[in-house]
Write a protein that holds these residues in place. Structure first.
Motif, PDB file in Angstrom:
ATOM      1  N   ILE A  16       0.866  -1.172   0.000  1.00  0.00           N
ATOM      2  CA  ILE A  16       0.000   0.000   0.000  1.00  0.00           C
ATOM      3  C   ILE A  16       0.905   1.225   0.000  1.00  0.00           C
ATOM      4  CG2 ILE A  16      -1.827   1.274   1.183  1.00  0.00           C
ATOM      5  CD1 ILE A  16      -2.679  -1.479   0.113  1.00  0.00           C
ATOM      6  N   ARG A  17       0.780   2.044  -1.032  1.00  0.00           N
ATOM      7  CA  ARG A  17       1.655   3.193  -1.198  1.00  0.00           C
ATOM      8  C   ARG A  17       0.948   4.490  -0.821  1.00  0.00           C
ATOM      9  NH1 ARG A  17       6.199   2.077  -4.306  1.00  0.00           N
ATOM     10  NH2 ARG A  17       6.283  -0.081  -5.019  1.00  0.00           N
ATOM     11  N   HIS A  18       1.742   5.500  -0.562  1.00  0.00           N
ATOM     12  CA  HIS A  18       1.190   6.801  -0.208  1.00  0.00           C
ATOM     13  C   HIS A  18       0.334   7.333  -1.364  1.00  0.00           C
ATOM     14  CE1 HIS A  18       1.202  11.232   0.166  1.00  0.00           C
ATOM     15  NE2 HIS A  18       1.056  10.950   1.438  1.00  0.00           N
ATOM     16  N   GLY A  19      -0.853   7.826  -1.015  1.00  0.00           N
ATOM     17  CA  GLY A  19      -1.744   8.398  -2.014  1.00  0.00           C
ATOM     18  C   GLY A  19      -2.714   7.428  -2.638  1.00  0.00           C
ATOM     19  N   GLU A  20      -2.657   6.156  -2.272  1.00  0.00           N
ATOM     20  CA  GLU A  20      -3.511   5.151  -2.902  1.00  0.00           C
ATOM     21  C   GLU A  20      -4.887   5.062  -2.264  1.00  0.00           C
ATOM     22  OE1 GLU A  20      -2.063   1.532  -5.033  1.00  0.00           O
ATOM     23  OE2 GLU A  20      -0.841   1.425  -3.233  1.00  0.00           O
ATOM     24  N   ALA A  21      -5.860   4.687  -3.090  1.00  0.00           N
ATOM     25  CA  ALA A  21      -7.193   4.294  -2.639  1.00  0.00           C
ATOM     26  C   ALA A  21      -7.407   2.882  -3.158  1.00  0.00           C
ATOM     27  CB  ALA A  21      -8.253   5.246  -3.181  1.00  0.00           C
ATOM     28  N   VAL A  22      -7.255   1.891  -2.294  1.00  0.00           N
ATOM     29  CA  VAL A  22      -7.212   0.485  -2.690  1.00  0.00           C
ATOM     30  C   VAL A  22      -8.468  -0.230  -2.214  1.00  0.00           C
ATOM     31  CG1 VAL A  22      -5.938  -1.695  -2.483  1.00  0.00           C
ATOM     32  CG2 VAL A  22      -4.702   0.484  -2.594  1.00  0.00           C
ATOM     33  N   GLY A  23      -9.022  -1.064  -3.068  1.00  0.00           N
ATOM     34  CA  GLY A  23     -10.145  -1.906  -2.691  1.00  0.00           C
ATOM     35  C   GLY A  23      -9.717  -3.361  -2.649  1.00  0.00           C
ATOM     36  N   ILE A  24     -10.142  -4.079  -1.611  1.00  0.00           N
ATOM     37  CA  ILE A  24      -9.921  -5.522  -1.519  1.00  0.00           C
ATOM     38  C   ILE A  24     -11.276  -6.186  -1.722  1.00  0.00           C
ATOM     39  CG2 ILE A  24      -9.142  -7.441  -0.094  1.00  0.00           C
ATOM     40  CD1 ILE A  24      -7.294  -5.571   1.360  1.00  0.00           C
ATOM     41  N   THR A  39      -9.355   0.102 -11.285  1.00  0.00           N
ATOM     42  CA  THR A  39     -10.807  -0.075 -11.210  1.00  0.00           C
ATOM     43  C   THR A  39     -11.445  -0.222 -12.581  1.00  0.00           C
ATOM     44  OG1 THR A  39     -10.843   1.227  -9.171  1.00  0.00           O
ATOM     45  CG2 THR A  39     -12.929   0.938 -10.320  1.00  0.00           C
ATOM     46  N   ASP A  40     -10.971   0.539 -13.568  1.00  0.00           N
ATOM     47  CA  ASP A  40     -11.588   0.467 -14.892  1.00  0.00           C
ATOM     48  C   ASP A  40     -11.283  -0.836 -15.616  1.00  0.00           C
ATOM     49  OD1 ASP A  40      -8.926   0.892 -15.438  1.00  0.00           O
ATOM     50  OD2 ASP A  40      -9.205   2.776 -16.512  1.00  0.00           O
ATOM     51  N   GLU A  41     -10.386  -1.638 -15.080  1.00  0.00           N
ATOM     52  CA  GLU A  41     -10.093  -2.945 -15.674  1.00  0.00           C
ATOM     53  C   GLU A  41     -10.964  -4.052 -15.097  1.00  0.00           C
ATOM     54  OE1 GLU A  41      -5.432  -3.010 -16.621  1.00  0.00           O
ATOM     55  OE2 GLU A  41      -5.870  -2.642 -14.508  1.00  0.00           O
ATOM     56  N   PHE A  42     -11.696  -3.750 -14.029  1.00  0.00           N
ATOM     57  CA  PHE A  42     -12.451  -4.778 -13.318  1.00  0.00           C
ATOM     58  C   PHE A  42     -13.485  -5.461 -14.209  1.00  0.00           C
ATOM     59  CE2 PHE A  42     -16.198  -5.526 -10.407  1.00  0.00           C
ATOM     60  CZ  PHE A  42     -15.719  -6.721  -9.884  1.00  0.00           C
ATOM     61  N   THR A  43     -14.271  -4.682 -14.915  1.00  0.00           N
ATOM     62  CA  THR A  43     -15.344  -5.260 -15.727  1.00  0.00           C
ATOM     63  C   THR A  43     -14.867  -5.776 -17.076  1.00  0.00           C
ATOM     64  OG1 THR A  43     -15.902  -3.043 -16.539  1.00  0.00           O
ATOM     65  CG2 THR A  43     -17.130  -3.867 -14.634  1.00  0.00           C
ATOM     66  N   THR A  44     -13.624  -5.487 -17.450  1.00  0.00           N
ATOM     67  CA  THR A  44     -13.108  -5.949 -18.737  1.00  0.00           C
ATOM     68  C   THR A  44     -12.067  -7.050 -18.585  1.00  0.00           C
ATOM     69  OG1 THR A  44     -11.408  -4.209 -18.740  1.00  0.00           O
ATOM     70  CG2 THR A  44     -13.530  -3.691 -19.776  1.00  0.00           C
ATOM     71  N   GLN A  80     -19.638  -4.292  -2.856  1.00  0.00           N
ATOM     72  CA  GLN A  80     -20.552  -3.488  -3.642  1.00  0.00           C
ATOM     73  C   GLN A  80     -19.867  -2.848  -4.850  1.00  0.00           C
ATOM     74  OE1 GLN A  80     -23.328  -0.924  -1.788  1.00  0.00           O
ATOM     75  NE2 GLN A  80     -23.474  -2.098   0.111  1.00  0.00           N
ATOM     76  N   HIS A  81     -20.495  -3.004  -6.009  1.00  0.00           N
ATOM     77  CA  HIS A  81     -19.932  -2.452  -7.231  1.00  0.00           C
ATOM     78  C   HIS A  81     -19.903  -0.931  -7.195  1.00  0.00           C
ATOM     79  CE1 HIS A  81     -20.310  -6.176 -10.057  1.00  0.00           C
ATOM     80  NE2 HIS A  81     -19.973  -6.514  -8.827  1.00  0.00           N
ATOM     81  N   SER A  82     -20.879  -0.310  -6.532  1.00  0.00           N
ATOM     82  CA  SER A  82     -20.881   1.151  -6.461  1.00  0.00           C
ATOM     83  C   SER A  82     -19.672   1.653  -5.679  1.00  0.00           C
ATOM     84  CB  SER A  82     -22.179   1.655  -5.811  1.00  0.00           C
ATOM     85  OG  SER A  82     -22.276   1.210  -4.458  1.00  0.00           O
ATOM     86  N   THR A  83     -19.300   0.949  -4.617  1.00  0.00           N
ATOM     87  CA  THR A  83     -18.126   1.337  -3.839  1.00  0.00           C
ATOM     88  C   THR A  83     -16.859   1.156  -4.660  1.00  0.00           C
ATOM     89  OG1 THR A  83     -19.272   0.641  -1.820  1.00  0.00           O
ATOM     90  CG2 THR A  83     -16.900   0.980  -1.664  1.00  0.00           C
ATOM     91  N   ILE A  84     -16.813   0.085  -5.443  1.00  0.00           N
ATOM     92  CA  ILE A  84     -15.653  -0.149  -6.319  1.00  0.00           C
ATOM     93  C   ILE A  84     -15.514   0.999  -7.320  1.00  0.00           C
ATOM     94  CG2 ILE A  84     -14.742  -1.641  -8.147  1.00  0.00           C
ATOM     95  CD1 ILE A  84     -16.044  -4.004  -6.634  1.00  0.00           C
ATOM     96  N   ARG A  85     -16.626   1.420  -7.902  1.00  0.00           N
ATOM     97  CA  ARG A  85     -16.580   2.468  -8.922  1.00  0.00           C
ATOM     98  C   ARG A  85     -16.266   3.839  -8.333  1.00  0.00           C
ATOM     99  NH1 ARG A  85     -21.428  -0.030 -10.467  1.00  0.00           N
ATOM    100  NH2 ARG A  85     -22.563   1.746  -9.557  1.00  0.00           N
ATOM    101  N   ARG A  86     -16.829   4.160  -7.185  1.00  0.00           N
ATOM    102  CA  ARG A  86     -16.778   5.524  -6.680  1.00  0.00           C
ATOM    103  C   ARG A  86     -15.651   5.779  -5.688  1.00  0.00           C
ATOM    104  NH1 ARG A  86     -21.601   8.209  -7.847  1.00  0.00           N
ATOM    105  NH2 ARG A  86     -21.006   9.862  -6.385  1.00  0.00           N
ATOM    106  N   ALA A  87     -15.229   4.784  -4.945  1.00  0.00           N
ATOM    107  CA  ALA A  87     -14.367   5.048  -3.792  1.00  0.00           C
ATOM    108  C   ALA A  87     -12.934   4.566  -3.932  1.00  0.00           C
ATOM    109  CB  ALA A  87     -14.982   4.448  -2.530  1.00  0.00           C
ATOM    110  N   VAL A  88     -12.618   3.701  -4.908  1.00  0.00           N
ATOM    111  CA  VAL A  88     -11.259   3.153  -4.976  1.00  0.00           C
ATOM    112  C   VAL A  88     -10.706   3.281  -6.391  1.00  0.00           C
ATOM    113  CG1 VAL A  88     -11.680   1.541  -3.085  1.00  0.00           C
ATOM    114  CG2 VAL A  88     -12.044   0.785  -5.429  1.00  0.00           C
ATOM    115  N   ASP A  89      -9.382   3.179  -6.482  1.00  0.00           N
ATOM    116  CA  ASP A  89      -8.688   3.293  -7.769  1.00  0.00           C
ATOM    117  C   ASP A  89      -8.008   1.994  -8.189  1.00  0.00           C
ATOM    118  OD1 ASP A  89      -9.342   6.043  -7.881  1.00  0.00           O
ATOM    119  OD2 ASP A  89      -7.609   6.518  -6.626  1.00  0.00           O
TER     120      ASP A  89
END
Length: 346
Positions: free
Chosen positions: A108-116, A321-326, A296-305
C-alpha cells in the motif's frame, strides 16, 4: 473490554482502554464494556501527509502499464519503495484447521485508494486486521514504513504511521451522545478545553454532512447517519499537537446494510476525506491512503482506484478499477457479472 467485532475507528498503533471521561457534561456509564484492563492512552487518528513523498500523479505514472497484466507472475512493482506505507509479504493465517490466508503479498503506497474484493469467507477482513495489528500472521511479515512488525497493536517502537480501522457497524457508545462519541478521544486524552472540543466535533460532523445532531443518542439515528458519525469520529484530531503522523484508514464493508443513496453518500465521504482533507482546521492534513474491503460495485466504482482480488486465501488478480469489468480472468468475470456458473462455487 470493547468488542472488536463491532465497528469504530481505532488508532491501532497503540493499545487502548476505556475509563470514565472526567470532563463529560454528564455522568456516563461505561460499565457495560467490562473494564478489566489497565487504561492506556489513545491517540487521535488524524494526521498530515508525509513530506518528501511523490504526488498522486507520479504514483499513477509509475503504475501505468504495470497493472495491465492478467498474469500475476509477470506483475511488476515500481523499483522505488520510498512511498510504501504498508507491505504484506507471504502472509498466512489459520484458525484451527481452517486455512484463511495462504500467502498474501502486496504493498500500500502513499496516495492510494485500494479496494480488496472477493467472495465471502476468503480472508478480506482477516488481512485488514493483520494490517491493523489486531491479528498476527502465522507465517510471513508485515512492514510498516519499512519497519517489521513483530507483535500486535502494542508495537510502540513502530513510528511514522498511524493505522485506523473502521469495522462494519458504527459501534457507537449507546450511552453517549453524538457529541461525546465523536469527541471521545479528545475528552479522554487531550488537554483541550471543552468548548474547543465541542467546536471540533461540530466541524467534523459538518464535514460529513451532519448538523444539529450533537445531542442525539445513537438510537435516534438512522443506519446511514451512524456510519457518518463514525466517519466524523475517525477524522477528528487534537489540533494542539505540533506534529501529526500520516495515516492509513482501513474500512471493512463501510456501506454494508445501506440503501443505494446512503451508500453513495458514504462512498463520496470516504473519497472526499482522502482528497480534500479536513476542512475544520488548516493544521489538519489529508488521510495518506485508505483501503476498503467491499462487495458493492458502487463502492468499487466511486471510492477506490486499484483493486486486489482475494480468492481462497490468495490474490488471484489485481488491477485498476476500470479494468475490473473488462478482465479476462474467469474468477473476476464471474464476480463482476454475478453469474452462478464459473470457478467460484457456493
Amino acid at each position: 473490554m470493547l468488542s472488536l467485532s463491532n465497528s469504530a475507528l481505532f488508532p491501532v498503533t497503540t493499545s487502548y482502554g476505556i475509563s470514565r471521561p472526567a470532563r463529560f457534561p454528564k455522568t456516563i456509564n461505561l460499565s457495560s464494556y467490562n473494564q478489566k484492563r489497565e487504561p492506556r492512552n489513545i491517540f487521535c487518528a488524524c494526521m498530515a501527509p508525509p513530506q518528501n513523498l511523490r504526488s498522486d500523479e507520479s504514483f499513477a505514472a509509475k503504475f501505468e502499464g504495470s497493472l495491465k497484466s492478467e498474469d500475476l507472475t509477470t506483475l511488476r512493482e515500481p523499483e522505488d519503495d520510498s512511498d510504501v506505507l504498508i507491505e504484506c509479504r507471504d502472509v498466512h493465517k489459520s484458525f484451527g484447521e481452517k486455512h484463511i490466508l495462504r500467502g498474501v503479498s502486496f504493498k500500500i503506497r502513499h496516495g492510494e485508494a485500494v479496494g480488496i474484493i472477493g467472495p465471502s469467507g476468503t480472508g478480506k477482513s482477516t488481512i485488514l486486521k493483520i494490517m491493523a495489528g489486531l491479528l498476527a500472521p502465522d507465517k510471513g511479515e508485515v512492514y510498516i514504513r519499512g519497519q517489521k512488525r513483530d507483535g500486535l497493536i502494542s508495537d510502540e517502537e513502530l513510528s511514522g504511521l498511524r493505522i485506523g480501522l473502521v469495522f462494519q457497524s458504527a459501534a457507537l457508545f449507546d450511552s453517549l451522545t453524538v457529541r461525546e462519541n465523536v469527541g471521545f478521544l479528545l475528552y479522554e486524552n487531550s488537554s483541550m478545553p471543552e468548548e474547543q472540543i465541542s467546536k471540533l466535533v461540530t466541524d467534523s460532523l459538518a464535514a460529513v454532512g451532519l448538523k444539529g445532531v450533537e445531542d442525539r443518542l445513537p438510537s435516534e439515528l438512522s443506519g446511514g447517519m451512524k456510519k457518518r458519525v463514525a466517519l466524523a469520529r475517525s477524522i477528528i484530531c487534537d489540533t494542539t499537537k505540533e506534529a501529526i503522523e500520516p495515516e492509513v484508514l482501513l474500512y471493512d464493508e463501510p456501506t454494508a446494510g445501506l440503501d443505494p443513496i446512503a451508500s453513495t453518500v458514504v462512498e463520496d465521504l470516504i473519497r472526499s476525506v482522502h482528497t480534500e482533507g479536513q476542512v475544520a482546521s488548516e493544521k489538519r492534513g489529508q488521510i495518506a491512503s485508505y483501503v476498503v474491503v467491499t462487495h458493492q460495485h458502487s463502492t468499487i466504482r466511486r471510492a477506490v482506484d486499484r483493486l486486489l482480488f482475494l480468492y481462497e486465501g490468495k490474490i488471484v488478480w489485481q488491477g485498476m478499477t476500470d479494468e475490473f469489468t473488462t478482465s479476462t480472468n474467469p474468477i473476476v468475470q464471474q464476480f463482476a457479472s454475478g453469474n452462478l456458473v464459473g470457478p467460484i462455487k457456493y
